[in-house]
Write an enzyme that holds these catalytic residues in place. Structure first.
Site, PDB file in Angstrom:
ATOM      1  N   SER A   1      -8.196  67.422 -10.493  1.00  0.00           N
ATOM      2  CA  SER A   1      -9.561  66.890 -10.388  1.00  0.00           C
ATOM      3  C   SER A   1      -9.568  65.371 -10.397  1.00  0.00           C
ATOM      4  O   SER A   1      -8.548  64.732 -10.373  1.00  0.00           O
ATOM      5  CB  SER A   1     -10.438  67.461 -11.486  1.00  0.00           C
ATOM      6  OG  SER A   1      -9.783  67.393 -12.731  1.00  0.00           O
TER       7      SER A   1
ATOM      8  N   ASN B   1      -2.501  67.827 -17.480  1.00  0.00           N
ATOM      9  CA  ASN B   1      -2.365  69.112 -16.801  1.00  0.00           C
ATOM     10  C   ASN B   1      -3.650  69.915 -16.713  1.00  0.00           C
ATOM     11  O   ASN B   1      -3.775  70.805 -15.876  1.00  0.00           O
ATOM     12  CB  ASN B   1      -1.247  69.927 -17.445  1.00  0.00           C
ATOM     13  CG  ASN B   1       0.093  69.381 -17.029  1.00  0.00           C
ATOM     14  OD1 ASN B   1       0.419  69.383 -15.854  1.00  0.00           O
ATOM     15  ND2 ASN B   1       0.842  68.862 -17.983  1.00  0.00           N
TER      16      ASN B   1
ATOM     17  N   LYS C   1      12.643  62.492  -9.826  1.00  0.00           N
ATOM     18  CA  LYS C   1      11.291  62.519 -10.373  1.00  0.00           C
ATOM     19  C   LYS C   1      11.252  63.648 -11.391  1.00  0.00           C
ATOM     20  O   LYS C   1      11.974  64.639 -11.279  1.00  0.00           O
ATOM     21  CB  LYS C   1      10.238  62.702  -9.288  1.00  0.00           C
ATOM     22  CG  LYS C   1      10.289  63.938  -8.446  1.00  0.00           C
ATOM     23  CD  LYS C   1       9.571  65.160  -8.947  1.00  0.00           C
ATOM     24  CE  LYS C   1       8.217  64.831  -9.530  1.00  0.00           C
ATOM     25  NZ  LYS C   1       7.586  66.110 -10.045  1.00  0.00           N
TER      26      LYS C   1
ATOM     27  N   THR D   1      16.556  71.046 -12.474  1.00  0.00           N
ATOM     28  CA  THR D   1      15.148  70.722 -12.660  1.00  0.00           C
ATOM     29  C   THR D   1      14.662  69.584 -11.783  1.00  0.00           C
ATOM     30  O   THR D   1      15.363  68.643 -11.561  1.00  0.00           O
ATOM     31  CB  THR D   1      14.915  70.302 -14.119  1.00  0.00           C
ATOM     32  OG1 THR D   1      15.700  71.127 -14.953  1.00  0.00           O
ATOM     33  CG2 THR D   1      13.476  70.430 -14.496  1.00  0.00           C
TER      34      THR D   1
END
Lengths: 393, 393
Positions: free
Chosen positions: B393, B388, B170, B181
């Site tokens: 939210s 981002n 991912k 990473t």
């Protein structure tokens, strides 16, 4: 606005940018002034930067600045250097000063050569404006993607009389802390030695202009240039005089530094990133820069999202030497994280109103060392991307 | 898709993310396998990273991976470590493997503690899926803001028979080149020593996964974990065998690295940044990283704007040791800049069609030194900012 004694301003529209927009400015001192400069450390230095460094190297006094926006005259080789010298010749004649006493600066697109015909054509207008333009027009003429012009002033009295300082700058993008960022001009009417003026400028720039970041990109054209023409008749002689002038120069540059970040490309927030307790100042600066340049921290600032894990994550990869368990994070004075663990309670509730403010103080303590640092950082917004994706179209 | 012999897959929805979305995955080897891992170098290492490092330290064989998305279990202190161990106990029982042979990995929001009830509740579903889930579902379960799941495979034949490699990962955001990473899992059925497998993995990761950047942000949770269970019955014994397996592992990781950048958060472009002629590889890497992480280069890529001055500007502040006049820049094979001067002709006309492509090759030669480097970089888009700014939210 108190104008330092003996300085006049010019501003004209040369069509470097859109026709009719002010894009060429000058500040002229009727008395040759002690001159100081601080420049970008980028390997690729623009023609005007190379020219200024050459002119300042032999300590001669200078009579003014000439600055254009719209074109950077960077990465333009020998032709760019020759063009830069020719613009000084043209402008010196129009402004009535010797060509070797006019310091050049440019900002805009990298890599394109000047259209010299436009330079020749604008000179009558530049000459005419010299008697009428105020510092506001000159500050407008150096704007690129800036949305407001940026001025700051300060003055104080010594036994010899009053000393005035006036500063102006452009900022917006390609702004990073490792050098004298963007274009910044300071006019002062104190009587000070060239050496003391240069030392004071470098020292104050390092504490202000070099402590801002918009995007971590260091420009090829950055410079801060400062003149002190002595026309106030006030000599800076004692240690106390020096300290007082330094305090006011610092205030002017601090105000300009804040204005740069406040008007960052697309910016909506200013983060005051304070780091303390580091092994040394350099380590503290590494932490501050990693946090201030992190796209994830910057987008969280934009979204007013108290996603504090991103701040700790950035500190963790900054390369600074500290122990993870020593880090203490406060946001807007609220203790968020210490001893490797988040504070109990609903952090989101506490932090949300703080994150909605324009100015946000992030304090990161990493131990009990003496090192500290401060950085002003902007947020990263959709508007920043739009401005820079479409900059030339 | 060729599945390496002896591996099964599981995937379930635990409501760590939105209810109903796969967010817990596992890969199980019926034979304990030689295990290798490469981890983030961030000072703040997530609980599962610390757990994996502890488990891999004594060279024991491992029977699988357990990975969740939605929560990172990073910056969660002792409670986070205890929770991590408890999830291994729960999952090991459900999957029928020893708890000390299951390697954990987590990705998602930093700083929040696990909801252990959700973990307990999902175990029957995880157990049930083990017989039916393919690698696709497991690859989907580790996605965060990824828009596609990422798999790669390779196989080859030695005298002992066929060897199969399967990799999944991912990516999306908080992606930077200085370490292993994101999350990446490799399953292989070769019979190889633990030491050789670890060396090969570290070596190949350094040439692939560590050569990508989305935003320069290095996560607290990054890891690449690889198992080799020997079930193909093919032993890697000779130098030639080793070279062949390495070639195929490299191919799998190269494909995954490209897929990460192709699916970068909001990304629309992949820049292949090649640097040559540097004093050494480290200097070449500095140039590649400065260019690949520059917000101005990345926004120009997004805007398909041949604003090549930004590339040179970034190389100039990279800190690499080279002479400005030695830099030669080619974009998509077109010579743009050399000897400190732009090439003559209408560069924009030549470069515009190249900049419109999805894959863009940027070649920067900085001298006649032996150092070289390569970096895959995404562009910076409004969508990255949106993702981002509004992540939680």
């Amino acid at each position: 606005m108190k104008i330092p004694v003996g300085y006049t301003f010019a501003a004209a529209a040369a069509s470097f940018k859109k026709p009719g927009k002010l894009d060429l400015g000058a500040i002229v001192s009727r008395t040759p002034a002690v001159a100081a400069g601080v420049f970008t450390t980028n390997k690729f230095q623009a023609a005007p930067v190379l020219q200024c460094k050459e002119m300042l190297a032999d300590g001669r006094k200078m009579s003014g600045f000439l600055a254009n926006s719209g074109q950077a005259n960077a990465c333009t080789g020998d032709e760019g250097r020759a063009n830069c010298r020719e613009t000084l010749n043209l402008a010196a004649k129009a402004l009535g000063v010797p060509a070797d006493e006019l310091l050049p600066a440019s900002t805009g697109v990298i890599g394109a050569q000047f259209n010299m015909q436009k330079w020749a054509d604008v000179m009558p207008a530049l000459n005419e404006s010299l008697s009428t333009a105020g510092p506001e027009d000159t500050a407008r003429a150096i704007m690129t993607t800036d949305t407001v012009h940026k001025l700051a002033e300060s003055s104080f009295t010594l036994k010899g009389g009053e000393v005035r300082l006036l500063g102006m700058c452009k900022g917006a993008g390609m702004i990073s802390p490792k050098m004298a960022t963007m274009l910044c001009f300071v006019a002062c009417d104190a009587d000070i030695s060239a050496e003391a003026w240069q030392t004071m400028l470098a020292d104050c720039v390092n504490l202000t202009i070099n402590r801002v970041t918009v995007d971590g990109d260091m420009s090829t054209n950055d410079c801060v240039l400062a003149l002190a023409n002595g026309e106030s008749g006030v000599a800076i002689e004692s240690e106390d005089d020096y300290v007082l002038l330094r305090k006011h120069l610092l205030a002017v540059l601090e105000e300009l530094a804040y204005k740069i970040v406040m008007d960052a490309e697309g910016g909506t927030k200013v983060a005051f990133i304070e780091v303390s307790g580091a092994k040394n100042d350099l380590d503290a600066e590494k932490v501050a820069r990693a946090v201030g340049n992190s796209p994830l921290v910057k987008t969280a600032l934009f979204g007013s999202d108290p996603n504090w894990g991103r701040i700790i994550c950035a500190a963790g990869y900054s390369g600074a030497d500290f122990k993870a368990e020593d880090l203490v994070l406060k946001i807007g004075g609220v203790l968020v994280f210490r001893d490797g663990t988040p504070e109990p309670g609903d952090m989101d509730d506490l932090l949300k109103p703080i994150m909605k403010e324009r100015d946000i103080v992030i304090h990161i303590d990493v131990g009990d060392g003496p090192g500290s640092s401060m950085l002003l950082a902007s947020d990263l917004t959709r508007e920043y991307v739009s401005i820079n994706a479409d900059y030339r179209s």
